[in-house]
Design an enzyme around this catalytic site. Structure first.
Site, short mmCIF file in Angstrom:
data_model
loop_
_atom_site.label_atom_id
_atom_site.label_comp_id
_atom_site.label_asym_id
_atom_site.label_seq_id
_atom_site.Cartn_x
_atom_site.Cartn_y
_atom_site.Cartn_z
N CYS A 288 45.44 56.28 70.95
CA CYS A 288 45.17 55.79 69.55
C CYS A 288 44.78 54.63 68.97
CB CYS A 288 46.83 56.03 68.80
SG CYS A 288 46.59 55.98 66.98
N HIS B 254 50.07 60.69 70.98
CA HIS B 254 51.49 60.09 70.94
C HIS B 254 52.52 61.13 71.38
CE1 HIS B 254 50.32 55.96 69.08
NE2 HIS B 254 50.43 56.88 68.25
N ARG C 134 45.58 60.02 56.11
CA ARG C 134 46.40 59.81 57.62
C ARG C 134 46.49 61.01 58.12
NH1 ARG C 134 46.75 54.93 58.36
NH2 ARG C 134 48.02 55.92 60.52
N1 GLN Z 1 45.36 51.82 63.04
C1 GLN Z 1 44.62 52.36 64.17
C2 GLN Z 1 44.86 53.90 62.66
O1 GLN Z 1 45.22 54.41 61.43
C3 GLN Z 1 45.55 53.25 65.02
C4 GLN Z 1 47.38 53.62 64.27
C5 GLN Z 1 47.95 54.56 66.01
O2 GLN Z 1 47.69 53.63 66.90
N2 GLN Z 1 48.47 54.96 65.69
O3 GLN Z 1 44.01 54.58 62.89
#
Ligand code: GLN
Length: 219
Positions: A94, A194, A130
């Site tokens: 990520c 993840h 998101r």
């Molecule tokens: N901050 C980054 C995003 O929101 C990565 C998020 C993460 O590593 N879970 O895309």
């Protein structure tokens, strides 16, 4: 006793959603196979000698922490790039994956410079959207299915010369539109999964561990 050395890059800053579980799963696999395991967290201002590691892990994080590491990361660029080229086993999740590319425009549309070792780039989604939830992908190399959890505001686009890690079966992956998920180059994998990925997908953990001990770097 045979030894395995693991580097958890910025483990004190970039470690969301239990990403440290990847380090634990890899270490468990190594111990099961009779290896003594040493784990080092390398963070801001720490000297980084990539060559001494068998596995380097770079986890995800919030935009805030990604911004904190960006300058320091550039000082580690040469070491990382050499490690990747010679076929060292490297997993980036990520936020870590985003930072291997050219840049990341965060949730406030502010640019965070990446390492620019790879050509992918990441921009943010409109209206603070998101991608969150379960994700399932099919590995382009061997057809295996992997599952995990994604939570990212960034959407990533690969360059033409980059090969995706997997094809999205369920969820969003790189950008929610072209069905690509992550990328793989030699023994480096960047991915949004993840999970922790290696704890939930034992075959992948074994594959990476075996590469690391065989130093089978001819790919
Ligand atoms: N901050 C980054 C995003 O929101 C990565 C998020 C993460 O590593 N879970 O895309």
């Amino acid at each position: 006793m045979k030894q395995i050395k693991i580097c958890h890059l910025y483990g004190n800053l970039l470690n969301t959603y239990g990403d440290v579980g990847n380090v634990m799963a890899f270490a468990h696999e190594a111990r099961k196979n009779g290896y003594e395991v040493e784990i080092e967290t390398i963070s801001i201002a720490d000297y980084f000698d990539a060559e001494k590691y068998d596995f380097v892990f770079f986890g995800g994080g919030q935009d805030y922490e990604q911004r904190i590491v960006q300058t320091d990361l550039l000082e580690k660029r040469e070491q990382l790039s050499k490690y990747i080229e010679k076929g060292g086993v490297f997993l980036a999740i990520c936020g870590g994956y985003q930072l291997l590319g050219q840049y990341y425009y965060d949730a406030y549309n502010k640019k965070i410079e990446g390492l620019n070792i790879f050509n992918h780039y990441t921009v943010n989604q409109e209206n603070g959207n998101r991608f969150t939830g379960a994700i399932k992908i099919k590995d382009y190399n061997n057809g295996q299915l992997y599952e995990g959890f994604e939570n990212h505001g960034g959407v990533t686009y690969l360059s033409e010369n980059q090969k995706a890690f997997g094809k999205v079966i369920e969820g969003n992956g790189n950008n929610g539109s072209d069905t690509t998920e992550g990328f793989r180059y030699k023994n480096t994998i960047g991915t949004y999964l993840h999970g922790p990925l290696l704890a939930r997908n034992e075959d992948l953990c074994k594959e990476l561990f075996n590469i690391s001990i065989n130093k089978n770097f001819d790919n």
